[in-house]
Design an enzyme around this catalytic site. Sequence first.
Site, short mmCIF file in Angstrom:
data_model
loop_
_atom_site.label_atom_id
_atom_site.label_comp_id
_atom_site.label_asym_id
_atom_site.label_seq_id
_atom_site.Cartn_x
_atom_site.Cartn_y
_atom_site.Cartn_z
N CYS A 260 -15.49 21.85 28.95
CA CYS A 260 -14.36 22.56 28.32
C CYS A 260 -14.76 22.85 26.89
CB CYS A 260 -13.09 21.72 28.39
SG CYS A 260 -12.64 21.12 30.04
N ALA A 262 -15.07 25.65 24.57
CA ALA A 262 -14.61 26.54 23.50
C ALA A 262 -13.85 25.76 22.42
CB ALA A 262 -13.72 27.63 24.07
N PRO A 263 -14.08 26.12 21.15
CA PRO A 263 -14.93 27.22 20.64
C PRO A 263 -16.40 26.88 20.49
CG PRO A 263 -13.79 26.18 18.82
CD PRO A 263 -13.30 25.49 20.06
N GLY A 264 -16.82 25.70 20.95
CA GLY A 264 -18.25 25.40 21.02
C GLY A 264 -18.75 24.28 20.14
N GLY A 265 -17.88 23.66 19.34
CA GLY A 265 -18.32 22.65 18.38
C GLY A 265 -19.11 21.51 18.99
N LYS A 266 -18.67 20.98 20.12
CA LYS A 266 -19.38 19.85 20.72
C LYS A 266 -20.71 20.29 21.32
CE LYS A 266 -15.41 16.89 21.54
NZ LYS A 266 -14.43 17.86 21.01
N ASP A 311 -14.02 27.14 35.73
CA ASP A 311 -12.76 26.43 35.89
C ASP A 311 -13.09 24.97 36.16
OD1 ASP A 311 -10.33 25.32 36.64
OD2 ASP A 311 -9.71 27.04 37.84
N ASP A 329 -14.13 17.27 27.31
CA ASP A 329 -13.15 17.25 26.22
C ASP A 329 -11.98 18.12 26.70
OD1 ASP A 329 -12.22 16.63 23.56
OD2 ASP A 329 -12.63 18.70 23.04
N CYS A 381 -8.10 15.14 21.86
CA CYS A 381 -7.67 15.07 20.46
C CYS A 381 -6.18 14.75 20.39
CB CYS A 381 -8.00 16.37 19.71
SG CYS A 381 -7.23 17.85 20.40
#
Length: 449
Positions: A260, A262-266, A311, A329, A381
Amino acid sequence: MSAREAALLTLVAMERQKAWSNGHLKKVIRDANLDRRDAALATRLCFGVLQNKMLLDYYLQQYSTMKLAKMESKVLGNLRLGLYQMLFMTKIPANAAVSEAVELTKKHCKNPRAGGMVNGILRNIARHLDELPTIDRTDPVAYLSLLYSHPRWLVEEFDRRLPQGEAEKLLQWDNSEPPVTVQVNTCRATTSEVIASLEEEGVTVRKHPWLADCLILSGTGDLAERTAYVKGLLYAQDPAAKLAVLAAGLTPGQKVLDACAAPGGKSFASAMVMGDRGEIRACDLHAHKKGLIEAGANRLGLTSITAQVLDGKKPRKGWEETFDTVIADVPCSGLGVIRKKPEIRYKTLEEVAGLPQIQTDILDNVSRYVRPGGVLLYSTCTLRKEENEDVARAFLAGHPDFTPEGFTLPGPIGEVAEGQCTLWPQRTETDGFFIAKFRKAGKEDTAHD
């Protein structure tokens, strides 16, 4: 357009859409061509009103003969902005706050008499700023709920989970001003080089006290305009998200699924931990978010990341037992990031009640992609037990081939022997986060069993 007008238009749009969009605020600021100082003021006004909306409305209703619910949205927005300035931005004279609110009302509101009503209410409050109605303390939960503008159910939730008195510290944290926190792209630059670039452009920089290659910034203006950002030397990310990646224990050359993403930080953090050596599938349910991930990876120069539409609840043929690490996440209520997204607090309990099932469905599905001996990292989070510990416990009960695995994180967290932890913002000074690490049994373990 003034900073106050930009704030008003953003708040009204949020009321109409029933959702906050920081992107909308940035667009209004950009279209208005506001300088750095006015852009910061507009942002502070928007956040301040959202953070204190229940308290502002309580005082406004005491001085208004009309029910707030019957007011035009722009009239109510102007009242909130004016009162917020009088209560929380004392460097702005009260008469200036009133005058600005009246002028904006006349400019934007339909009823020609609305300006007079705004003027009357705010001037009456201004005369009584030192003797505003006292909030009833008889019910401690109701008192904290109103004082810090958090719905009662949420205050009760925090109060149940924290030692006596600590819930108020969390509510105070939620209403504080968040800094800009960035991670250095260690594949392209050193921390010292990034600091030098930012300081050359007038940005105030300090190193994070216990997380390496993490910087806390102020005076950035639009971060996307800074040279270090344009060159891909950094990306915005809270320390908590980086800690979740560190807990996974990634090593160069691994095959990783960010289910999961987006937006791609991990995914970006994973690539840097791995030295951009290996394969990272960064997936999201929505096609347009795939483009966001790709744009971010290209800006940072990360070649190990491939973005895909996926998905997380539906099986992907051919992916079974193919990833060394799967990071899940999952979508959540977001109650750990209220400081950055103040509107999240106004969600109802009914709105978040179905999330644990969605999280469970995703976790059940993506766990099949973990190879024998591999790692499944679950994170959210939020601070709700129902979305965190309860989901982790149910997963382990239904998947005996997975077991908790301890990990060690820097700073105040240290060793997490039980394999899961909650990052409480008022303790760690990060976003609120839950991290759980599971290890899948190897083939030899399965054969032995």
